[in-house]
Design an enzyme around this catalytic site. Sequence first.
Site, PDB file in Angstrom:
ATOM      1  N   ASP A 163      36.264   8.365  15.909  1.00 25.47           N
ATOM      2  CA  ASP A 163      36.064   7.905  14.468  1.00 25.47           C
ATOM      3  C   ASP A 163      36.719   8.393  13.208  1.00 25.47           C
ATOM      4  O   ASP A 163      36.522   8.722  12.202  1.00 25.47           O
ATOM      5  CB  ASP A 163      34.289   8.281  14.007  1.00 25.47           C
ATOM      6  CG  ASP A 163      33.411   7.671  14.920  1.00 25.47           C
ATOM      7  OD1 ASP A 163      33.721   6.328  15.343  1.00 25.47           O
ATOM      8  OD2 ASP A 163      32.352   8.370  15.199  1.00 25.47           O
ATOM      9  N   HIS A 188      32.504   1.579  12.136  1.00 28.11           N
ATOM     10  CA  HIS A 188      31.563   2.883  11.914  1.00 28.11           C
ATOM     11  C   HIS A 188      30.825   3.000  10.670  1.00 28.11           C
ATOM     12  O   HIS A 188      31.154   2.508   9.716  1.00 28.11           O
ATOM     13  CB  HIS A 188      32.349   4.077  12.038  1.00 28.11           C
ATOM     14  CG  HIS A 188      31.739   5.285  12.176  1.00 28.11           C
ATOM     15  ND1 HIS A 188      31.145   5.780  13.391  1.00 28.11           N
ATOM     16  CD2 HIS A 188      31.161   6.196  11.143  1.00 28.11           C
ATOM     17  CE1 HIS A 188      30.416   6.838  13.060  1.00 28.11           C
ATOM     18  NE2 HIS A 188      30.427   7.373  11.949  1.00 28.11           N
ATOM     19  N   ILE A 222      33.114   6.543  24.331  1.00 27.32           N
ATOM     20  CA  ILE A 222      34.477   7.189  23.687  1.00 27.32           C
ATOM     21  C   ILE A 222      35.680   6.857  24.576  1.00 27.32           C
ATOM     22  O   ILE A 222      35.340   6.923  25.728  1.00 27.32           O
ATOM     23  CB  ILE A 222      34.256   8.820  23.648  1.00 27.32           C
ATOM     24  CG1 ILE A 222      33.283   9.333  22.701  1.00 27.32           C
ATOM     25  CG2 ILE A 222      35.673   9.303  23.376  1.00 27.32           C
ATOM     26  CD1 ILE A 222      32.956  10.619  22.563  1.00 27.32           C
ATOM     27  N   GLY A 252      25.261  -6.721  19.351  1.00 27.71           N
ATOM     28  CA  GLY A 252      26.595  -7.625  19.319  1.00 27.71           C
ATOM     29  C   GLY A 252      26.477  -8.482  18.091  1.00 27.71           C
ATOM     30  O   GLY A 252      26.971  -9.325  17.664  1.00 27.71           O
TER      31      GLY A 252
HETATM   32  C1  GAR Z   1      26.892  -1.135  13.995  1.00 22.63           C
HETATM   33  O1  GAR Z   1      26.216  -0.594  13.071  1.00 22.63           O
HETATM   34  C2  GAR Z   1      28.053  -0.177  14.242  1.00 22.63           C
HETATM   35  O2  GAR Z   1      28.712  -0.062  12.853  1.00 22.63           O
HETATM   36  C3  GAR Z   1      27.756   0.892  14.964  1.00 22.63           C
HETATM   37  O3  GAR Z   1      26.906   0.371  15.962  1.00 22.63           O
HETATM   38  C4  GAR Z   1      26.364  -0.747  15.388  1.00 22.63           C
HETATM   39  C5  GAR Z   1      26.344  -1.700  16.354  1.00 22.63           C
HETATM   40  O4  GAR Z   1      25.599  -3.234  16.081  1.00 22.63           O
HETATM   41  N1  GAR Z   1      28.709   1.466  15.500  1.00 22.63           N
HETATM   42  C6  GAR Z   1      28.996   2.730  15.755  1.00 22.63           C
HETATM   43  O5  GAR Z   1      28.046   3.585  15.583  1.00 22.63           O
HETATM   44  C7  GAR Z   1      30.085   3.251  16.512  1.00 22.63           C
HETATM   45  N2  GAR Z   1      30.301   4.729  16.315  1.00 22.63           N
HETATM   46  P1  GAR Z   1      26.149  -4.181  16.483  1.00 22.63           P
HETATM   47  O6  GAR Z   1      25.946  -4.236  18.185  1.00 22.63           O
HETATM   48  O7  GAR Z   1      24.685  -5.335  16.174  1.00 22.63           O
HETATM   49  O8  GAR Z   1      27.165  -4.764  15.833  1.00 22.63           O
END
Ligand code: GAR
Length: 208
Positions: free
Chosen positions: A145, A109, A92, A12
Amino acid sequence: MKRIVILISGRGSNMQAIVECCAEQGWPAQVVAVVANRADAPGLAYAAGRGIATAVVDHRAHAGREAFDAELRRVVDGHAPDLVVLAGFMRILGPAFVRHYEARLLNIHPSLLPAFAGLHTHRRALQAGCKAVGATVHFVTPELDHGPIVMQSVVPVRPDDDEPALAARVLATEHAIYPLAVRWFVEGRLRLQDGRVTQSDGASQVLI
Ligand code: GAR
């Protein structure tokens, strides 16, 4: 005040960046809830510590995607959101859910979409020999995406980069572009027309 609900699956850090910018920069908005699909998502404790309502809708407790999506929608709609923000939400979402939040559902993404939709973006970019990678904030459409692009960051690839190093540099840019994109949305500065997004002040929609 616009009401923001953020969906997470794990750490998060993007959610934290949005919560902090919203409070510190005085947006006309409030993060009213953080919802996770896993009870052990570390980001939940941060949100609770900030006094934000939290909820868990565990995908494993539902018979299929439609039942999960319906319960998630019930919980999210309970907070009457103007905007729903996917921040590392790794499930998804089906077309009915996506359509219900059409033009008020954002995702980030970690690639320069439309390149490298799906998982393991940094590994795939390194294998492809990309010289630049990045992250994309976009409105969510039923196709995974994809969807109208709000903002992108561009990160040069260094010859000695490995997956974690690249992921860390891209993540740092995510923490800049996602709060900015959400701010533009809640301030009414985004125009979505014919599948393209423009920023009404003419601000740059790319961070290089
Ligand atoms: C981030 O890098 C985000 O871009 C990616 O997951 C990570 C979450 O980090 N999202 C995806 O891959 C969605 N397809 P976070 O929980 O620290 O924000």
